[in-house]
Design a protein around this motif. Structure first.
Motif, short mmCIF file in Angstrom:
data_model
loop_
_atom_site.label_atom_id
_atom_site.label_comp_id
_atom_site.label_asym_id
_atom_site.label_seq_id
_atom_site.Cartn_x
_atom_site.Cartn_y
_atom_site.Cartn_z
N ASN A 148 0.86 -1.18 0.00
CA ASN A 148 0.00 0.00 0.00
C ASN A 148 0.90 1.23 0.00
O ASN A 148 1.43 1.61 1.03
CB ASN A 148 -0.92 -0.01 1.22
N GLY A 149 1.07 1.82 -1.17
CA GLY A 149 1.96 2.98 -1.27
C GLY A 149 3.38 2.59 -0.94
O GLY A 149 3.95 1.69 -1.53
N ARG A 150 3.94 3.23 0.07
CA ARG A 150 5.32 2.93 0.45
C ARG A 150 5.39 1.87 1.53
O ARG A 150 6.47 1.49 1.96
CB ARG A 150 6.03 4.20 0.91
N LEU A 151 4.27 1.38 2.02
CA LEU A 151 4.25 0.38 3.09
C LEU A 151 4.05 -1.01 2.52
O LEU A 151 3.27 -1.22 1.60
CB LEU A 151 3.14 0.67 4.09
N ILE A 152 4.75 -1.98 3.09
CA ILE A 152 4.59 -3.38 2.74
C ILE A 152 4.29 -4.15 4.03
O ILE A 152 5.03 -4.05 5.00
CB ILE A 152 5.85 -3.95 2.06
N PHE A 153 3.20 -4.90 4.03
CA PHE A 153 2.78 -5.68 5.20
C PHE A 153 2.98 -7.15 4.89
O PHE A 153 2.63 -7.62 3.82
CB PHE A 153 1.30 -5.45 5.51
N SER A 161 3.10 -10.07 10.59
CA SER A 161 4.39 -10.35 11.23
C SER A 161 5.47 -9.36 10.82
O SER A 161 6.59 -9.44 11.31
CB SER A 161 4.85 -11.77 10.91
N GLY A 162 5.14 -8.44 9.96
CA GLY A 162 6.14 -7.45 9.58
C GLY A 162 5.54 -6.31 8.79
O GLY A 162 4.59 -6.49 8.04
N ILE A 163 6.09 -5.14 9.02
CA ILE A 163 5.69 -3.95 8.26
C ILE A 163 6.97 -3.24 7.85
O ILE A 163 7.82 -2.94 8.69
CB ILE A 163 4.81 -3.00 9.09
N LEU A 164 7.12 -2.99 6.58
CA LEU A 164 8.28 -2.27 6.05
C LEU A 164 7.80 -0.92 5.54
O LEU A 164 6.79 -0.83 4.86
CB LEU A 164 8.94 -3.04 4.91
N ASP A 165 8.55 0.12 5.84
CA ASP A 165 8.23 1.47 5.37
C ASP A 165 9.42 1.97 4.57
O ASP A 165 10.50 2.16 5.10
CB ASP A 165 7.96 2.39 6.57
N PHE A 166 9.20 2.17 3.30
CA PHE A 166 10.28 2.62 2.42
C PHE A 166 10.23 4.12 2.19
O PHE A 166 10.75 4.63 1.21
CB PHE A 166 10.21 1.87 1.08
N ALA A 203 13.77 5.33 2.09
CA ALA A 203 14.71 4.47 1.40
C ALA A 203 15.40 5.23 0.28
O ALA A 203 14.83 6.12 -0.33
CB ALA A 203 13.99 3.24 0.84
N GLY A 204 16.63 4.90 0.04
CA GLY A 204 17.36 5.54 -1.03
C GLY A 204 18.76 4.99 -1.12
O GLY A 204 19.17 4.16 -0.31
N MET A 205 19.48 5.48 -2.09
CA MET A 205 20.86 5.05 -2.26
C MET A 205 21.72 5.73 -1.20
O MET A 205 21.49 6.89 -0.85
CB MET A 205 21.37 5.44 -3.65
#
Length: 109
Positions: free
Chosen positions: A13-18, A28-33, A36-38
């Motif tokens: 969902n957008g920049r979030l991955i569940f 069991s996990g939530i990633l927020d990008f 994020a970048g180089m």
């Protein structure tokens, strides 16, 4: 949305991955990008060193010997964290962050 190993379901969902595990019916996990970048991987290693100490960092180096090649940068970046915290305190009118950053800087001398 997609299925991963062990029938885990990944919802994006957008920049979030569940990460959802249907068997246990839990996330069991939530990633927020969002940030994020180089960047220089030495910053990430420096954060590990600063957060978990030298004994843990030695374990990291055992598993990631390529990090030895950037050891001077790792130590440099680690030395900037206290200054960054003090500057954060000034910019955000956070006296605790300012105090903590300055105390850490004084301890480094």
């Amino acid at each position: 949305m997609g299925a991963g190993q062990n029938n885990d379901v990944w919802l994006i969902n957008g920049r979030l991955i569940f990460r959802f595990q249907p068997a246990s019916k839990r996330v069991s996990g939530i990633l927020d990008f969002g940030s994020a970048g180089m960047g220089d991987p030495a910053v990430d290693y420096a954060a590990l060193l600063a957060s978990y100490g030298e004994s843990f960092f030695r374990l990291v180096l055992d598993k990631n010997p390529e990090a030895l090649e950037m050891l001077s940068r790792i130590i440099f970046y680690k030395g900037t964290f206290a200054l960054q915290e003090a500057l954060f305190g000034v910019e955000n009118e956070d006296p605790e962050a300012l105090k903590s950053g300055l105390e850490t800087l004084e301890a480094l001398e």
